[in-house]
Scaffold this active site. Structure first.
Site, PDB file in Angstrom:
ATOM      1  N   GLY A  64       0.832  -1.185   0.000  1.00 10.70           N
ATOM      2  CA  GLY A  64       0.000   0.000   0.000  1.00 10.70           C
ATOM      3  C   GLY A  64       0.869   1.237   0.000  1.00 10.70           C
ATOM      4  N   GLY A  65       0.234   2.388  -0.030  1.00  7.20           N
ATOM      5  CA  GLY A  65       0.971   3.642  -0.006  1.00  7.20           C
ATOM      6  C   GLY A  65       1.354   4.089  -1.397  1.00  7.20           C
ATOM      7  CG  LEU A  96       7.725   7.949  -5.305  1.00  6.51           C
ATOM      8  CD1 LEU A  96       7.834   8.232  -6.792  1.00  6.51           C
ATOM      9  CD2 LEU A  96       8.407   9.041  -4.507  1.00  6.51           C
ATOM     10  CE1 TYR A 140      16.663   7.536  -3.651  1.00  9.62           C
ATOM     11  CE2 TYR A 140      16.974   8.118  -1.348  1.00  9.62           C
ATOM     12  CZ  TYR A 140      17.493   7.763  -2.576  1.00  9.62           C
ATOM     13  OH  TYR A 140      18.857   7.629  -2.731  1.00  9.62           O
ATOM     14  CB  SER A 180       7.944   6.299   4.123  1.00  6.25           C
ATOM     15  OG  SER A 180       8.338   7.625   3.856  1.00  6.25           O
ATOM     16  CB  ILE A 181       4.582   2.924   7.275  1.00  7.66           C
ATOM     17  CG1 ILE A 181       5.503   3.292   8.429  1.00  7.66           C
ATOM     18  CG2 ILE A 181       4.013   1.514   7.457  1.00  7.66           C
ATOM     19  CD1 ILE A 181       4.819   3.330   9.786  1.00  7.66           C
ATOM     20  CB  ALA A 229      11.707   3.637   4.364  1.00  5.32           C
ATOM     21  CB  CYS A 261       4.280   9.834   1.422  1.00  2.00           C
ATOM     22  SG  CYS A 261       5.862   9.184   1.988  1.00  2.00           S
TER      23      CYS A 261
END
EC number: 2.3.1.181
Length: 192
Positions: A55-56, A58, A60, A128-129, A143, A159
């Site tokens: 899910g989610g 973009l 990096y 970010s998840i 991340a 995100c």
């Protein structure tokens, strides 16, 4: 991706315990199923873009970032969103131990998802998840920016949030290394 898929299948068959796999990637953008084309980086940047099943939107990945893949069997009454909230809380605790006061945020109705972890003092996004679950087992994960180059975040829409300011533990504290951060993050997951 192939190794993660193998671990998920092993966990689905109860051939392995719940697993936190910590690693770092070479420079790459990963996209979820909902990433709009206009959020992608200019190909002239020469960083590959890889489509994933998570899910989610973009994200990096690159050197100086701690990636945690979570291969975990969910409880019968637990969904992947419930588990993502738990992951956010564990990372908030780990960041607190590293000297970064952080928080998870609730998404206002109709707004883009605010999944992840944010710094309290500066309001920047530090984790970010993006996860998924298949037959009751999670995959993908988080991340955490530790001490890497933050510039590639500016070359795309991270995100799904055009105005997000991505940060790192090093940027927030003045100094941090992967060797300092990795055991603190691992301990936050082991403790819970």
């Amino acid at each position: 991706m192939e190794r993660m898929a193998e671990m998920v299948e092993q966990r689905q068959r109860d051939e392995r315990p719940d697993t936190l796999w910590l690693l770092s990637h070479p420079p790459v953008y990963t996209i979820g199923r909902r990433t709009p084309v206009e959020h992608l980086p200019d190909p002239a940047r020469h960083i590959p873009v890889v489509e994933t099943t998570r899910g989610g939107q973009l994200t990096y990945h690159g050197p100086g970032q701690l990636v945690g893949y979570l291969i975990v069997r969910l409880h019968a009454d637990e969904g992947v969103v419930d588990y993502i909230r738990e992951v956010e809380h564990r990372l908030v605790a780990a960041l607190g131990d590293l000297g970064v006061e952080a928080e998870r945020r609730d998404t206002p109705p109709g707004a883009e998802l605010l999944t992840g972890v944010w710094t309290v003092a500066t309001g920047r996004k530090i984790v970010s998840i993006g996860m998924r679950q298949s037959r009751g087992v999670t995959s993908h994960g988080f991340a955490l920016n530790v001490d890497g180059d933050l510039e590639p975040w500016r070359w795309a829409v991270a995100c799904g949030l055009p105005d997000v300011d991505m940060t790192s533990v090093a940027r927030e504290t003045g100094a941090a290394t992967m060797d300092q951060v990795r055991p603190v993050v691992a301990a936050a997951f082991e403790a819970a």
